[in-house]
Write an enzyme that holds these catalytic residues in place. Structure first.
Site, PDB file in Angstrom:
ATOM      1  CG  ASP A 290      -2.041  -0.993   1.135  1.00  0.00           C
ATOM      2  OD1 ASP A 290      -2.096  -1.741   0.133  1.00  0.00           O
ATOM      3  OD2 ASP A 290      -2.851  -1.057   2.081  1.00  0.00           O
TER       4      ASP A 290
ATOM      5  CG  ASP B  12     -12.549  -2.075  -0.751  1.00  0.00           C
ATOM      6  OD1 ASP B  12     -12.110  -3.232  -0.808  1.00  0.00           O
ATOM      7  OD2 ASP B  12     -12.094  -1.130  -1.432  1.00  0.00           O
TER       8      ASP B  12
END
Length: 236
Positions: free
Chosen positions: A8, A126
């Site tokens: 990330d 998500d």
């Protein structure tokens, strides 16, 4: 089953967040160094998210993504701020193997289905408390994650990557039921994400026909698992 380590990116560095909160970011180092390490450990894929891009809606860490691509021979799936066909083409031209469409999958599922006919596309779903979160998880819609997944049934989308945000970065374990529900609704191979902690979870997922892979993040960065041993055992 694929075990996919995550990188990330926030401001060019590798970070992990807690439940998606940007102000919780813990910095771990340079991304290309981790990419090389993952390749040496035996990974086949890496999962990259441009966190700045996810919030902004446009790519923000392109130079670091280029360095990662140049530093390893792994397959790369990439998400974060990919909202149009030009960005898809741009990343594919850099050698990215699969693009993850998240926010746009909620806002314009027809566009995503059309893109999947031409390009290697994954959908990122998500969810917070069962509903879809977008824009770097800054906003949560009233649409349920299961309902969104069902819209892609019968499409050319390669995989769905689903994350339970309440689990992400906690080390409290993958939400297996949520992952199964996404897979059943979409009938698309589904990769679990958010909260992975131990080898025991891999054993459970390996025996589940609905789960095709798992994203591994904080469990590696915090030293809770031995990634090299996992690759030897599960991806020989």
């Amino acid at each position: 089953m694929l075990v996919i380590p995550a990188i990330d990116l926030k401001d060019g560095m590798v970070v992990r967040l807690y439940k998606g909160e940007m102000n919780s970011a813990k910095v771990y180092g340079e991304p290309f160094e981790f990419a090389r390490a993952f390749e040496n450990y035996g990974a086949k894929w890496i999962h990259i998210v441009d966190l700045n891009g996810a919030f902004a809606g446009i790519p923000k860490n392109i130079e670091q993504i280029k360095k990662i691509r140049e530093s390893c021979n792994l397959k790369i799936e990439l998400g974060g701020g990919i909202r149009d066909e030009d960005t898809i083409k741009q990343y594919l031209s850099l050698g990215i193997d699969r693009l993850i469409l998240g926010s746009i999958a909620l806002k314009n599922p027809t566009f995503v289905i059309e893109m999947a006919k031409k390009y290697p596309i994954a959908v990122g779903i998500d969810a917070k408390n069962g509903n879809v979160s977008i824009d770097g998880w800054a906003n949560t819609d009233s649409t349920s994650a299961i309902s969104l997944a069902s819209k892609f049934k019968g499409s050319k989308i390669e995989t769905i990557i689903c994350t339970d945000i309440n689990k992400d970065g906690t080390g409290n374990g993958i939400n297996l039921d949520f992952t199964k529900q996404i897979a059943q609704a979409s009938e698309i191979p589904t990769i679990a994400s958010g909260g992975f902690r131990s080898d025991d979870e891999l054993e459970m997922m390996l025996s589940d026909k609905y789960i095709s892979g798992v994203i591994v993040g904080k469990a590696f960065y915090e030293g809770w698992i031995n990634l090299r041993d996992i690759f030897v055992k599960y991806q020989a």
